[in-house]
Design an enzyme around this catalytic site. Structure first.
Site, short mmCIF file in Angstrom:
data_model
loop_
_atom_site.label_atom_id
_atom_site.label_comp_id
_atom_site.label_asym_id
_atom_site.label_seq_id
_atom_site.Cartn_x
_atom_site.Cartn_y
_atom_site.Cartn_z
N ASP A 116 0.85 -1.23 -0.03
CA ASP A 116 0.15 -0.07 -0.05
C ASP A 116 0.97 1.41 0.11
O ASP A 116 1.89 1.36 0.82
CB ASP A 116 -0.88 0.04 1.29
CG ASP A 116 -2.13 1.05 1.17
OD1 ASP A 116 -3.16 0.72 1.30
OD2 ASP A 116 -1.63 2.31 1.16
N ASP B 38 -4.19 2.51 -4.84
CA ASP B 38 -2.73 2.42 -4.28
C ASP B 38 -2.57 1.16 -3.52
O ASP B 38 -1.65 1.14 -2.51
CB ASP B 38 -2.58 3.71 -3.43
CG ASP B 38 -2.95 3.52 -2.20
OD1 ASP B 38 -4.11 2.96 -1.82
OD2 ASP B 38 -2.54 3.96 -1.13
N GLU B 39 -3.18 0.17 -3.79
CA GLU B 39 -3.13 -1.03 -2.96
C GLU B 39 -3.25 -2.26 -3.84
O GLU B 39 -3.92 -2.53 -4.50
CB GLU B 39 -4.36 -0.94 -1.90
CG GLU B 39 -4.39 -2.07 -1.03
CD GLU B 39 -5.73 -2.04 -0.28
OE1 GLU B 39 -6.51 -1.04 -0.52
OE2 GLU B 39 -5.90 -2.84 0.62
P1 TTP Z 1 -5.53 4.76 1.73
O1 TTP Z 1 -4.43 3.91 1.25
O2 TTP Z 1 -6.42 4.27 2.66
O3 TTP Z 1 -4.71 6.02 2.41
P2 TTP Z 1 -3.34 6.76 2.25
O4 TTP Z 1 -2.46 6.29 0.73
O5 TTP Z 1 -3.78 8.39 1.92
O6 TTP Z 1 -2.60 6.61 3.37
P3 TTP Z 1 -1.83 5.37 4.14
O7 TTP Z 1 -0.59 5.95 4.34
O8 TTP Z 1 -2.64 5.10 5.27
O9 TTP Z 1 -2.03 4.01 3.22
O10 TTP Z 1 -6.24 5.33 0.41
C1 TTP Z 1 -5.47 5.62 -0.71
C2 TTP Z 1 -6.00 6.81 -1.50
O11 TTP Z 1 -7.47 6.58 -1.65
C3 TTP Z 1 -5.79 8.07 -0.38
O12 TTP Z 1 -4.65 8.78 -0.84
C4 TTP Z 1 -7.05 8.95 -1.09
C5 TTP Z 1 -7.90 8.03 -1.52
N1 TTP Z 1 -9.17 7.92 -0.41
C6 TTP Z 1 -10.62 8.46 -0.96
O13 TTP Z 1 -10.70 8.95 -1.94
N2 TTP Z 1 -11.58 8.42 -0.08
C7 TTP Z 1 -11.29 7.63 1.01
O14 TTP Z 1 -12.30 7.37 1.79
C8 TTP Z 1 -10.12 7.10 1.56
C9 TTP Z 1 -9.99 6.33 2.82
C10 TTP Z 1 -8.96 7.20 0.71
MG MG Z 2 -2.21 4.16 0.94
#
Ligand code: TTP
Ligand code: MG
Length: 405
Positions: A9, A104-105
């Protein structure tokens, strides 16, 4: 042989991409979602911003209060999609078994790659280095023998680490202290019921038998029983197809005009259709989400003959929307459309095949790929010009667009 599942991720994805687009943001508290004073929520916060207690889903107003000097951005979705595609391509160099769980995962199944990679343990580090070198984005990685454990491990590894849970003993130690809310799919209602049973930690959940969990939660109880033991219920493996794609947006101000709401529903269906077409998918269930001005949120679902046609998605969403809106007679704050129950589009679907429509949709896709999203738009979308700027490549720039989770 024990499966070797790698979950990756990207850290603070949207915020980190923003820091690549504008290097002066590097190392600063950055929030992507909306600007202060606008409505909407934090989509992504840089780790510097998280020190002030900011997290995804928090209203922008609250985020601004907690961190007045944070840098707030609306975001650039087309760039995120581009980085996501590059991420996916890089991963495919290591194994064809890659499941993109969101932008992103991803999950990789390296179980059968031991001839290719003498040390699976080492290749995880290689993957991490490769991605960070090529994309300039920091990632976190979890490795285990089920998808669920790998995902949980990633969370523990954040930001920037790698966490292995290699066998059942390590899994037991890892899960023991975990809060039940950490298990994906455990929502607030479930947490409340479990709290009343005095269950807060996964270890306490182990006391409940499969039968009693099923009697409390039905089918979800069965999932919970296995999840608490780090097992995905059903087959462990990589499903190459994502489960759903959604597009939703909070309006710049509450809306009562049904034509304007319809235009949003069409536009979101249109964006959804592009995403389905790009991935060669069809949806057989459309979900509509409405949030009213008092934050009351409702969703409705409807079966549909498998399609990627924006018009079919729109009409199905509209059939659900009209009676609800008529009944509630209240201003709306957010609307979302989701495509559920996705399946690979057959090359030629004799059952539903409409050659003329298919040709039109393909032609629209080609024109848009070449000349930008706005080069072909439906008349019913155009009244959105009243609310949003229209860009050639990206289409309408919604205030607080949110992509699939
Ligand atoms: P995430 O991987 O949940 O968050 P992140 O990458 O910002 O942070 P982390 O280091 O904890 O992984 O989500 C990936 C992207 O998806 C995030 O950058 C923004 C988007 N997103 C949304 O559009 N809506 C949402 O409700 C969430 C949780 C994320
Ligand atoms: Mg992320």
């Amino acid at each position: 042989m024990r499966p070797f599942i790698v979950h990756i991720d990207i850290d603070a994805f949207f915020a980190s991409v923003e820091a690549i687009l504008n290097p002066s943001l590097k190392g600063k508290p950055v929030v992507v979602g909306a600007l202060p004073g606008e409505r909407g929520v934090v989509a992504s916060a840089s780790y510097e911003a998280r020190r002030y207690g900011l997290k995804a889903g928090m209203p922008i107003g609250k985020a601004k209060k907690l961190c007045p000097h944070c840098i707030f951005l609306r975001g650039h979705f087309s760039h995120y999609e581009e980085f996501s595609n590059r991420f996916h391509k890089l991963l495919l160099n290591f194994t064809p078994i890659v499941e993109m769980a969101s932008l992103d995962e991803a999950y990789l199944d390296l179980t059968d790659c031991s001839l290719l990679y003498p040390s699976l343990h080492d290749v995880v580090f290689t993957i991490k280095n490769k991605i960070e070198a090529e994309l300039k984005l920091s990632v976190s990685i979890g490795v285990s023998y089920t998808k669920l454990l790998a995902k949980l491990a990633t969370k523990r590894a954040k930001p920037g680490g790698i966490k292995f849970i290699k066998d059942e003993n390590e899994a037991r130690e890892f899960l023991r202290d975990l809060d039940i809310s950490e298990i994906p799919g455990v929502g607030s209602k479930m947490i409340e019921i479990l709290r009343r049973l005095n269950i807060k930690k996964v270890e306490e959940l182990w006391q409940l038998s499969l039968d009693s969990l099923i009697s409390i939660f039905g089918k979800t109880g069965e999932y919970l029983y296995f999840a608490a033991r780090g097992l995905n219920h059903g087959v462990i493996g990589i499903k190459p197809i994502q489960k759903s794609i959604s597009r939703e947006t909070t309006f710049p101000r509450d809306i009562t005009d049904p034509d304007l709401i319809r235009a949003h529903i069409y536009y979101l269906s249109d964006r959804l259709s592009v995403a389905l077409k790009r991935d060669g998918l069809k949806t057989s269930r459309v979900e509509l989400k409405l949030r009213f001005s008092d934050f009351n949120t409702i969703t409705r679902r409807k079966k549909i003959i498998p399609t990627e046609d924006p018009l079919s998605i729109y009409r199905t969403a509209l059939e659900m929307f009209l009676p609800l809106f008529e009944k509630e007679k209240r201003a709306l704050r957010l609307v979302g459309v989701a495509a559920k129950e996705l399946q690979k589009a057959p090359l030629l679907d004799l059952y539903t095949f409409n050659e003329k429509r298919e040709r039109i949709l393909n032609a629209i896709m080609r024109v848009r790929t070449r000349y930008g999203f706005s080069s072909v738009m439906a008349g019913r979308e155009l009244i959105l010009k009243r609310l949003y700027p229209l860009k050639r490549k990206e289409g309408f720039i919604l205030k607080t667009a949110s992509l699939t989770r």
